[in-house]
Design a protein around this motif. Structure first.
Motif, mmCIF file in Angstrom:
data_model
loop_
_atom_site.group_PDB
_atom_site.id
_atom_site.type_symbol
_atom_site.label_atom_id
_atom_site.label_comp_id
_atom_site.label_asym_id
_atom_site.label_seq_id
_atom_site.Cartn_x
_atom_site.Cartn_y
_atom_site.Cartn_z
ATOM 1 N N ARG A 92 -2.559 -2.647 -3.359
ATOM 2 C CA ARG A 92 -3.638 -1.812 -3.310
ATOM 3 C C ARG A 92 -3.880 -0.551 -4.165
ATOM 4 N N GLU A 93 -4.875 -0.379 -5.086
ATOM 5 C CA GLU A 93 -4.877 0.556 -5.922
ATOM 6 C C GLU A 93 -5.401 2.059 -5.254
ATOM 7 N N THR A 94 -6.014 1.790 -4.054
ATOM 8 C CA THR A 94 -6.489 3.190 -3.382
ATOM 9 C C THR A 94 -5.501 3.631 -2.380
ATOM 10 N N PRO A 95 -5.264 4.870 -2.194
ATOM 11 C CA PRO A 95 -4.503 5.388 -1.111
ATOM 12 C C PRO A 95 -4.593 4.720 0.272
ATOM 13 N N VAL A 96 -3.678 4.368 0.887
ATOM 14 C CA VAL A 96 -3.726 4.129 2.526
ATOM 15 C C VAL A 96 -2.907 4.879 3.191
ATOM 16 N N TYR B 130 0.570 7.520 -2.193
ATOM 17 C CA TYR B 130 0.448 7.928 -3.493
ATOM 18 C C TYR B 130 0.913 6.617 -4.228
ATOM 19 N N THR C 214 0.724 -1.059 -0.178
ATOM 20 C CA THR C 214 -0.028 0.026 -0.014
ATOM 21 C C THR C 214 1.024 1.420 0.090
#
Length: 269
Positions: free
Chosen positions: A111-115, A91, A88
Motif C-alpha cells: 500500500r502506497e499510503t501510510p497506515v 513510512y 503496509t
C-alpha cells in the motif's frame, strides 16, 4: 510492567528512509537465517483456515519482513493458494512499494499510503499481523491497537521473535559485548541483502553507520518488548463475549523457543 521505553533510530521521523530500509533489509536476512517464516506460516495458516480469511494485512512491513516468505509457504506447504498479502507501513518507502507492486511476485501488493497501526479499522480488511513491530509502541499506543482490533472486530496476530526475559541490570552489563557482536554480524549478513545497494555497502564497510544503528536498535528492542505478563495487563477490560484473546510462547519443530504471540479474534454470533 517489565518493559521499558528506550529509543530506536528507525522510530524517528527524521531518520533517513534509505537507512531505515537498509536496516530492515538486514532484519529480512535475519528472519531467513533463524526460520521466522516457517514459525509464522504455521500460526497464520491456522488462523486463516479457522476464520476463513483470504487476505493478510501486515502492519509495519518495512522492507517486507518475513511475510512475503510466509505467503509463499502458505501457498506451497498449506495449499492456501487463495490467500493474498497486503504490506503496509507508517513510512512506506517508495522504492520498496515499487519493488513489490511492479515485481513478479503474485498475491502481494504494498500500500502506497501510510497506515497507522493504532487505527486498525482504517486498514484493509483481513487478518492483521504485526511481526517484530509491536514493541515499538508505547503502552498507550499498544493499548489503542488492541482496543481498535476488538472494537472493529478485526483478527490481529502479534509476533515478537525476541523475549524480554533477562534482568535489566544484566542487559546493561552485557550491552558493550552485545553491540560488538551485532556489528560484526552485520558485516557477514550484508552480502545476503537482495538487492544490495551501493549505500548499503558504503555505509556498512567504509562508513559503518548502518552496523552501529542496527546494533543499537537490535539491543534496545529487547527491554522494549512486552512480556506475556505485560500483555495481560494491556488486555485488562478488553475481554468480551464477542472477542477472544490468546497468547503464548512460540516454538520451532525442534522445540527451540522462537518468541511469543498474541492473537485476538472475533467470536461468531
Amino acid at each position: 510492567m517489565k518493559r521499558i521505553q528506550l529509543f530506536e533510530f528507525e522510530d524517528f521521523q527524521w531518520f533517513p528512509s534509505w537507512m531505515r530500509k537498509s536496516m530492515t533489509n538486514l532484519i529480512v536476512v535475519l528472519h531467513k537465517m533463524v526460520g521466522v517464516s516457517e514459525v509464522l506460516a504455521k500460526l497464520v495458516a491456522k488462523v486463516v483456515q479457522d476464520k476463513n480469511l483470504h487476505t493478510i494485512v501486515d502492519l509495519g512491513s518495512g522492507s517486507g519482513g518475513a511475510m512475503p516468505q510466509v505467503l509463499h509457504l502458505l501457498h506451497k506447504n498449506y495449499g492456501l493458494m487463495d490467500v493474498n498479502l497486503v504490506l503496509t507501513d507508517l513510512y512506506p518507502d517508495p522504492g520498496t512499494v515499487k519493488k513489490f507492486n511492479q515485481g513478479a511476485e503474485t498475491g502481494i501488493r504494498y500500500r502506497e499510503t501510510p497506515v497507522d497501526a493504532t487505527a486498525i479499522g482504517t486498514a484493509p480488511e483481513g487478518l492483521k499481523t504485526m511481526v517484530n513491530s509491536f514493541h515499538h509502541m508505547r503502552p498507550a499506543e499498544a493499548r489503542k491497537i488492541l482496543e481498535s482490533a476488538a472494537k472493529d472486530q478485526q483478527a490481529l496476530l502479534i509476533y515478537e521473535m525476541g523475549k524480554n526475559n533477562i534482568p535489566l541490570v544484566i542487559w546493561w552489563l552485557l550491552l558493550p559485548i552485545s553491540l560488538v557482536i551485532l556489528i560484526i554480524m552485520v558485516f557477514f549478513m550484508t552480502p545476503f541483502v537482495k538487492p544490495l545497494s551501493w549505500r548499503q555497502i558504503v555505509f556498512t564497510y567504509l562508513i559503518p553507520i548502518i552496523p552501529i544503528c542496527y546494533a543499537w536498535d537490535g539491543q534496545a528492542s529487547l527491554p522494549r518488548m512486552y512480556t506475556l505478563s505485560d500483555m495481560k495487563e494491556l488486555l485488562k477490560g478488553l475481554e468480551s463475549e464477542n472477542y477472544q484473546w490468546e497468547m503464548g510462547d512460540v516454538k520451532k519443530e525442534n522445540n527451540k523457543n522462537m518468541g511469543t504471540f498474541v492473537l485476538g479474534c472475533p467470536i461468531p454470533a
